[in-house]
Scaffold this active site. Structure first.
Site, mmCIF file in Angstrom:
data_model
loop_
_atom_site.group_PDB
_atom_site.id
_atom_site.type_symbol
_atom_site.label_atom_id
_atom_site.label_comp_id
_atom_site.label_asym_id
_atom_site.label_seq_id
_atom_site.Cartn_x
_atom_site.Cartn_y
_atom_site.Cartn_z
ATOM 1 C CG ASP A 11 -34.532 12.302 -35.595
ATOM 2 O OD1 ASP A 11 -34.323 11.547 -34.433
ATOM 3 O OD2 ASP A 11 -33.578 12.539 -36.209
ATOM 4 C CG ASP A 13 -29.420 9.148 -32.162
ATOM 5 O OD1 ASP A 13 -28.272 9.339 -31.612
ATOM 6 O OD2 ASP A 13 -30.507 8.330 -31.881
#
Length: 216
Positions: A11, A13
């Site tokens: 991922d 953020d």
């Protein structure tokens, strides 16, 4: 604990970079523009989900496309304002990996993800963004698409995530999951391994794949 894998899926953020300041600033402005109350906004899970799904939870369907375009503009325009920075361990961890062994899998649009990654000097060879999928996290589609792009069996992939929705996505895809406590507390995260951030992990690339372990 040592985890063996063929590919690592990150991922963005909250995992590789922190953009919480920017996200908070932009979404609060967006909510004000669309007349959404603080109470309504507070009931919606914001982190780790595509903007289109968040907007759909808060606004009538006919308003959603324009509202999604607006939040994307706000967030892209905010990147140069200093709200995005690398999280501990990110640069060294990624630098140890061959480009074909890892991908970024984000709920942000490609335009926004590339703006944030470019701001901190990360250039993934493979990026799966909100534009590429029909169902966002916690659906397994984003991570399954990344595994396919890298040509790796999902069962041989490791997902690195900070958000419950992303971890559910990785588990649903049949992948090993590593949770980072950068935005949530450990008891809120269900994963095969829970660590503070990437700085506590070491990585070794071999002919057989990638070995990930917790530093002593």
């Amino acid at each position: 604990m040592t985890i063996h894998a063929q590919a690592l899926l990150f991922d963005n953020d909250g995992t590789l970079v922190s953009s919480l300041e920017s996200v908070d600033r932009c979404w609060r402005r967006w909510a004000t523009e669309y007349g959404i109350t603080a109470e309504e906004f507070g009931r919606v899970e914001l982190h780790g989900r595509p903007a289109a799904e968040i907007a759909a939870d808060l606004l009538p369907a006919h308003v959603v496309p324009q509202a999604v375009a607006r939040i994307e503009d706000l967030e892209v325009e905010d990147v140069p304002n200093g709200g995005v920075h690398l999280l501990p361990g990110t640069r060294d961890f990624l630098a140890a990996l061959p480009a074909e062994r890892w991908a970024v899998v984000t709920s942000a649009t490609r335009r926004l993800a590339e703006a944030r990654l470019d701001a901190v000097g990360i250039l993934p060879k493979t990026l799966v963004a909100a534009d590429d999928i029909t169902r966002g996290k916690p659906d397994p589609e984003p991570y399954l698409l990344a595994a396919r792009a890298l040509g790796v069996d999902p069962a041989r992939c490791v997902v690195f995530e900070d958000a419950p929705a992303g971890l559910r996505s990785g588990r649903a895809a049949g992948m090993t999951t590593v949770a980072l406590t950068t935005t949530h507390r450990a008891h809120e995260l269900t994963a095969d391994l829970v660590v503070e951030d990437l700085s506590v992990l070491s990585v070794l690339v071999t002919d057989a794949g990638v070995e990930i372990s917790v530093r002593p």
